[in-house]
Write a protein that holds these residues in place. Sequence first.
Motif, PDB file in Angstrom:
ATOM      1  N   LEU A  16     -20.933 106.761  25.378  1.00 53.68           N
ATOM      2  CA  LEU A  16     -21.515 108.080  25.201  1.00 53.68           C
ATOM      3  C   LEU A  16     -22.956 107.991  25.705  1.00 53.68           C
ATOM      4  O   LEU A  16     -23.799 107.328  25.091  1.00 53.68           O
ATOM      5  CB  LEU A  16     -21.491 108.499  23.729  1.00 53.68           C
ATOM      6  N   LEU A  17     -23.212 108.613  26.838  1.00 58.45           N
ATOM      7  CA  LEU A  17     -24.528 108.563  27.485  1.00 58.45           C
ATOM      8  C   LEU A  17     -25.187 109.929  27.366  1.00 58.45           C
ATOM      9  O   LEU A  17     -24.596 110.940  27.743  1.00 58.45           O
ATOM     10  CB  LEU A  17     -24.352 108.176  28.957  1.00 58.45           C
ATOM     11  N   SER A  18     -26.403 109.956  26.820  1.00 63.40           N
ATOM     12  CA  SER A  18     -27.126 111.213  26.624  1.00 63.40           C
ATOM     13  C   SER A  18     -28.418 111.210  27.424  1.00 63.40           C
ATOM     14  O   SER A  18     -29.322 110.404  27.157  1.00 63.40           O
ATOM     15  CB  SER A  18     -27.464 111.413  25.145  1.00 63.40           C
ATOM     16  N   THR A  22     -30.316 107.488  26.053  1.00 65.27           N
ATOM     17  CA  THR A  22     -29.657 106.772  24.964  1.00 65.27           C
ATOM     18  C   THR A  22     -28.177 106.626  25.311  1.00 65.27           C
ATOM     19  O   THR A  22     -27.598 107.479  25.980  1.00 65.27           O
ATOM     20  CB  THR A  22     -29.786 107.504  23.610  1.00 65.27           C
ATOM     21  N   ALA A  23     -27.590 105.534  24.836  1.00 62.19           N
ATOM     22  CA  ALA A  23     -26.171 105.303  25.065  1.00 62.19           C
ATOM     23  C   ALA A  23     -25.576 104.604  23.848  1.00 62.19           C
ATOM     24  O   ALA A  23     -26.215 103.742  23.250  1.00 62.19           O
ATOM     25  CB  ALA A  23     -25.953 104.465  26.315  1.00 62.19           C
ATOM     26  N   ALA A  24     -24.363 104.995  23.501  1.00 63.86           N
ATOM     27  CA  ALA A  24     -23.620 104.353  22.423  1.00 63.86           C
ATOM     28  C   ALA A  24     -22.338 103.792  23.034  1.00 63.86           C
ATOM     29  O   ALA A  24     -21.621 104.495  23.752  1.00 63.86           O
ATOM     30  CB  ALA A  24     -23.296 105.366  21.330  1.00 63.86           C
ATOM     31  N   PHE A  25     -22.070 102.519  22.773  1.00 70.46           N
ATOM     32  CA  PHE A  25     -20.913 101.825  23.340  1.00 70.46           C
ATOM     33  C   PHE A  25     -20.010 101.339  22.212  1.00 70.46           C
ATOM     34  O   PHE A  25     -20.497 100.871  21.187  1.00 70.46           O
ATOM     35  CB  PHE A  25     -21.364 100.597  24.145  1.00 70.46           C
ATOM     36  N   THR A  26     -18.697 101.430  22.421  1.00 67.68           N
ATOM     37  CA  THR A  26     -17.728 100.809  21.519  1.00 67.68           C
ATOM     38  C   THR A  26     -16.848  99.886  22.358  1.00 67.68           C
ATOM     39  O   THR A  26     -16.836  99.968  23.579  1.00 67.68           O
ATOM     40  CB  THR A  26     -16.854 101.852  20.799  1.00 67.68           C
ATOM     41  N   GLY A  27     -16.112  99.013  21.685  1.00 64.91           N
ATOM     42  CA  GLY A  27     -15.269  98.057  22.392  1.00 64.91           C
ATOM     43  C   GLY A  27     -16.067  96.893  22.951  1.00 64.91           C
ATOM     44  O   GLY A  27     -15.671  96.262  23.925  1.00 64.91           O
ATOM     45  N   ILE A  28     -17.197  96.578  22.321  1.00 65.48           N
ATOM     46  CA  ILE A  28     -18.067  95.491  22.770  1.00 65.48           C
ATOM     47  C   ILE A  28     -17.665  94.200  22.058  1.00 65.48           C
ATOM     48  O   ILE A  28     -17.543  94.164  20.841  1.00 65.48           O
ATOM     49  CB  ILE A  28     -19.547  95.820  22.465  1.00 65.48           C
TER      50      ILE A  28
END
Length: 97
Positions: A16-18, A22-28
């Motif tokens: 999710l890039l805003s 800012t960015a939120a990552f899952t699956g890391i």
Amino acid sequence: MDERMEKNQSKAHKILLSNRKTAAFTGILDVLSFDVSEILLETEQGMLLIKGNDLHVNRLTLEKGEVDIEGRIDSLSYSDVGGVKKTGESFLGRIFR
């Protein structure tokens, strides 16, 4: 059955890039390296190199596979991780051959 659903959800890789700030990552799976201009993440979908300026890791929760990053994000680049797992050679080892 709930455990199986949790495993599948935790393996989902999302970004999710805003406003490129800012960015939120899952699956890391792991954060391999980071500094103010580059962050290297191991994800469920391969290695992810994030380039930019004034980059900071705000939140890191490896148990959930989540990372939040802040700064000017200029690029996101993936490379395949399949070769690393097969040979057992590290990602950095392959880069500096």
